[in-house]
Design a protein around this motif. Structure first.
Motif, PDB file in Angstrom:
ATOM      1  N   ALA A 156      50.278  19.440  89.846  1.00  0.00           N
ATOM      2  CA  ALA A 156      48.840  19.263  90.087  1.00  0.00           C
ATOM      3  C   ALA A 156      48.509  17.810  90.408  1.00  0.00           C
ATOM      4  N   LEU A 157      49.111  16.870  89.688  1.00  0.00           N
ATOM      5  CA  LEU A 157      48.820  15.450  89.870  1.00  0.00           C
ATOM      6  C   LEU A 157      49.330  14.902  91.199  1.00  0.00           C
ATOM      7  N   SER A 158      50.293  15.578  91.799  1.00  0.00           N
ATOM      8  CA  SER A 158      50.932  15.059  93.016  1.00  0.00           C
ATOM      9  C   SER A 158      50.476  15.766  94.282  1.00  0.00           C
ATOM     10  N   THR A 159      49.627  16.776  94.200  1.00  0.00           N
ATOM     11  CA  THR A 159      49.327  17.615  95.358  1.00  0.00           C
ATOM     12  C   THR A 159      48.889  16.790  96.568  1.00  0.00           C
ATOM     13  N   SER A 160      49.564  17.042  97.691  1.00  0.00           N
ATOM     14  CA  SER A 160      49.285  16.263  98.906  1.00  0.00           C
ATOM     15  C   SER A 160      49.542  17.073 100.170  1.00  0.00           C
ATOM     16  N   SER A 161      49.483  18.403 100.071  1.00  0.00           N
ATOM     17  CA  SER A 161      49.820  19.219 101.247  1.00  0.00           C
ATOM     18  C   SER A 161      48.849  20.385 101.425  1.00  0.00           C
ATOM     19  N   PRO A 162      47.546  20.085 101.626  1.00  0.00           N
ATOM     20  CA  PRO A 162      46.553  21.158 101.713  1.00  0.00           C
ATOM     21  C   PRO A 162      46.329  21.694 103.121  1.00  0.00           C
ATOM     22  N   ILE A 163      46.855  20.994 104.134  1.00  0.00           N
ATOM     23  CA  ILE A 163      46.593  21.367 105.524  1.00  0.00           C
ATOM     24  C   ILE A 163      47.920  21.630 106.221  1.00  0.00           C
ATOM     25  N   TRP A 164      48.016  22.794 106.837  1.00  0.00           N
ATOM     26  CA  TRP A 164      49.264  23.212 107.476  1.00  0.00           C
ATOM     27  C   TRP A 164      48.917  24.017 108.720  1.00  0.00           C
ATOM     28  N   ASN A 165      49.703  23.818 109.776  1.00  0.00           N
ATOM     29  CA  ASN A 165      49.427  24.493 111.049  1.00  0.00           C
ATOM     30  C   ASN A 165      48.013  24.194 111.552  1.00  0.00           C
ATOM     31  N   GLY A 166      47.508  23.003 111.208  1.00  0.00           N
ATOM     32  CA  GLY A 166      46.262  22.538 111.772  1.00  0.00           C
ATOM     33  C   GLY A 166      45.003  22.883 111.015  1.00  0.00           C
ATOM     34  N   ARG A 167      45.126  23.598 109.901  1.00  0.00           N
ATOM     35  CA  ARG A 167      43.913  23.970 109.167  1.00  0.00           C
ATOM     36  C   ARG A 167      44.225  24.070 107.674  1.00  0.00           C
ATOM     37  N   PRO A 168      43.194  24.026 106.842  1.00  0.00           N
ATOM     38  CA  PRO A 168      43.427  24.165 105.400  1.00  0.00           C
ATOM     39  C   PRO A 168      44.116  25.479 105.083  1.00  0.00           C
ATOM     40  N   SER A 169      45.120  25.397 104.231  1.00  0.00           N
ATOM     41  CA  SER A 169      45.913  26.579 103.884  1.00  0.00           C
ATOM     42  C   SER A 169      45.311  27.383 102.740  1.00  0.00           C
ATOM     43  N   GLY A 170      44.340  26.781 102.020  1.00  0.00           N
ATOM     44  CA  GLY A 170      43.816  27.408 100.815  1.00  0.00           C
ATOM     45  C   GLY A 170      44.545  26.973  99.563  1.00  0.00           C
ATOM     46  N   LEU A 171      45.552  26.116  99.729  1.00  0.00           N
ATOM     47  CA  LEU A 171      46.339  25.598  98.602  1.00  0.00           C
ATOM     48  C   LEU A 171      46.278  24.079  98.608  1.00  0.00           C
ATOM     49  N   MET A 172      46.278  23.487  97.427  1.00  0.00           N
ATOM     50  CA  MET A 172      46.399  22.041  97.346  1.00  0.00           C
ATOM     51  C   MET A 172      47.841  21.589  97.592  1.00  0.00           C
ATOM     52  N   SER A 173      48.801  22.456  97.267  1.00  0.00           N
ATOM     53  CA  SER A 173      50.209  22.174  97.553  1.00  0.00           C
ATOM     54  C   SER A 173      50.788  23.332  98.355  1.00  0.00           C
ATOM     55  N   THR A 174      50.653  23.248  99.674  1.00  0.00           N
ATOM     56  CA  THR A 174      51.305  24.227 100.549  1.00  0.00           C
ATOM     57  C   THR A 174      52.811  24.109 100.414  1.00  0.00           C
ATOM     58  N   ARG A 175      53.289  22.884 100.210  1.00  0.00           N
ATOM     59  CA  ARG A 175      54.734  22.667 100.044  1.00  0.00           C
ATOM     60  C   ARG A 175      55.297  23.534  98.927  1.00  0.00           C
ATOM     61  N   ALA A 176      54.614  23.591  97.784  1.00  0.00           N
ATOM     62  CA  ALA A 176      55.123  24.358  96.652  1.00  0.00           C
ATOM     63  C   ALA A 176      55.271  25.835  97.003  1.00  0.00           C
ATOM     64  N   GLU A 177      54.341  26.360  97.798  1.00  0.00           N
ATOM     65  CA  GLU A 177      54.415  27.758  98.212  1.00  0.00           C
ATOM     66  C   GLU A 177      55.534  27.972  99.232  1.00  0.00           C
ATOM     67  N   LEU A 178      55.648  27.073 100.192  1.00  0.00           N
ATOM     68  CA  LEU A 178      56.682  27.216 101.214  1.00  0.00           C
ATOM     69  C   LEU A 178      58.078  27.168 100.605  1.00  0.00           C
ATOM     70  N   ARG A 179      58.247  26.309  99.637  1.00  0.00           N
ATOM     71  CA  ARG A 179      59.574  26.180  99.037  1.00  0.00           C
ATOM     72  C   ARG A 179      59.938  27.377  98.170  1.00  0.00           C
ATOM     73  N   ARG A 180      58.976  28.171  97.768  1.00  0.00           N
ATOM     74  CA  ARG A 180      59.284  29.372  96.988  1.00  0.00           C
ATOM     75  C   ARG A 180      60.077  30.370  97.806  1.00  0.00           C
ATOM     76  N   ALA A 181      60.010  30.267  99.145  1.00  0.00           N
ATOM     77  CA  ALA A 181      60.772  31.173  99.999  1.00  0.00           C
ATOM     78  C   ALA A 181      62.245  30.786 100.085  1.00  0.00           C
ATOM     79  N   LEU A 182      62.599  29.618  99.588  1.00  0.00           N
ATOM     80  CA  LEU A 182      63.986  29.173  99.593  1.00  0.00           C
ATOM     81  C   LEU A 182      64.684  29.658  98.332  1.00  0.00           C
ATOM     82  N   PRO A 183      65.991  29.830  98.376  1.00  0.00           N
ATOM     83  CA  PRO A 183      66.713  30.304  97.178  1.00  0.00           C
ATOM     84  C   PRO A 183      66.806  29.237  96.097  1.00  0.00           C
ATOM     85  N   ARG A 184      66.859  29.694  94.840  1.00  0.00           N
ATOM     86  CA  ARG A 184      67.113  28.825  93.693  1.00  0.00           C
ATOM     87  C   ARG A 184      66.106  27.680  93.610  1.00  0.00           C
ATOM     88  N   THR A 185      64.826  28.034  93.737  1.00  0.00           N
ATOM     89  CA  THR A 185      63.746  27.065  93.584  1.00  0.00           C
ATOM     90  C   THR A 185      62.840  27.532  92.443  1.00  0.00           C
TER      91      THR A 185
END
Length: 370
Positions: A156-185
């Motif tokens: 929460a304190l580090s969130t810095s990825s709210p905009i992806w593909n040119g528009r707000p993603s609805g997440l403060m950390s899009t990175r955290a969601e994207l990385r969930r698709a990778l194994p062993r995360t």
């Protein structure tokens, strides 16, 4: 007494940006080749060519870490400038197409591409890795077990990825969601001992689930290369002062939990699924989230949870000499993270390029200019 072994190291994953188009540029190998003999050992290759990673030396305290971070950003800024590029610090690029990014052509990175079947959005992300020295393997595993419930706080304190593909993603950390698709995360399970942890890793190796231990991309892990606990959950903070505050909090928290372990203080092992619930809240709302207190069965505003956490580690911070840095956590909560500021820029301009322009300037806010 705080152990003198609680050394620190930081890895920053920085974006390479074309300062005229604000696009992410696949040029890491070219830029790294420009480094002199002093700088080159601090640079690391990553899966794709849009990121240049730089590491600090092993540092004895937070003040030295700050000096190292400033020196590193100056060095990478100047290095990228020689290639006609700029640097930005954030968890994702606000608009560049992840499919256009070039993979790093090495055998180690080739293994990742083969496992995933090619490029993946979760690889085009940028994070902060904080190492805190805990030499004893069993103590490190015991501290990680106690540390797991606090990982959402760091996200929460580090969130810095709210905009992806040119528009707000609805997440403060899009990175955290994207990385969930990778194994062993994500949040690792608790392990009974280091031997239990080794059995888990060795089983993955024997079954060809991984080829080397560093393929464990959990949010926290026993470092495969150093006698440290490696915290990996954080987005890449835009400001150095935010990174310094996170490092101070991480060190004080680990110092406190190590002391509790050595005193034999009992604790509840929180199920991974419950910690993931708070991870999701942190990812969605950042420092404006409500965290679940599963021991009491209630929700707690993040600001209140952080006040409680700061009080918990205040004695350790006092002994470490980092009370001032720890107080900067309150500034992050009150003023907002990089994610909130990026959203404000986007709301005013409706242009993701304006967000990148802001990132370029804010990335250098805490370092001297030429």
């Amino acid at each position: 007494m705080i152990p003198t072994t609680l050394t620190l190291g930081v890895e920053e994953e920085l974006q390479l940006i074309d300062p005229s188009t604000f696009e992410l540029v696949s040029a890491a190998t070219h830029v790294a080749a420009l480094a002199d003999h002093a700088l080159a050992p601090r640079l690391r290759e990553e899966v794709h060519q849009g990121v240049i990673e730089i590491v600090t030396d092993v540092c004895s305290d937070v003040a030295t870490i700050r000096e190292g971070l400033v020196a590193n950003r100056i060095a990478v800024r100047d290095l990228a400038g020689r290639a006609g590029l700029a640097i930005a610090a954030a968890g994702v690029h606000p608009f560049s197409d992840w499919r256009a990014q070039v993979f790093t052509d090495t055998p180690r990175m080739g293994w990742v591409a083969r496992e995933l079947g090619g490029p993946a959005p979760g690889l085009t992300c940028f994070g902060l890795h904080v190492h805190v020295g805990v030499p004893d393997d069993d103590e490190a595993v015991a501290v990680i077990n106690r540390l797991r419930p606090y990982l959402p706080h760091l996200l929460a304190l580090s969130t810095s990825s709210p905009i992806w593909n040119g528009r707000p993603s609805g997440l403060m950390s899009t990175r955290a969601e994207l990385r969930r698709a990778l194994p062993r995360t994500g949040i690792p399970d608790a392990f009974a001992s280091y031997a239990d942890y080794r059995r888990h890793v060795d089983l993955l190796l024997r079954t060809n689930s991984i080829d080397i231990e560093r393929r464990l991309w959990w949010d926290v892990r026993r470092s495969p290369h150093y006698p440290t606990i490696e915290l990996r959950i954080s987005d890449m903070p835009t400001r150095i002062e935010d990174t310094v505050a996170l490092v101070a909090l991480s060190q004080a928290l680990i110092a406190h939990l190590l002391a509790e372990h050595r005193r034999g203080v009992a604790y509840d092992v929180v199920p991974t699924s419950l910690i993931e619930e708070n991870r999701r809240r942190a990812m969605r709302f950042g420092v404006r989230c409500q965290l679940a207190d599963f021991s009491l069965g209630t929700e707690v505003p993040f600001a209140s949870a952080m006040d409680q956490l700061i009080r918990l580690v205040s004695d350790a911070a006092t002994e470490l000499g980092t009370r001032d840095e720890l107080e900067q956590i309150r500034r992050i909560v009150s003023d907002g993270t990089s994610a909130e500021h990026q959203l404000a820029v986007h709301a005013a301009s409706r242009d993701p390029r304006e967000v990148v322009d802001w990132l370029l300037r804010e990335t250098q806010r805490d370092i001297p200019h030429e």
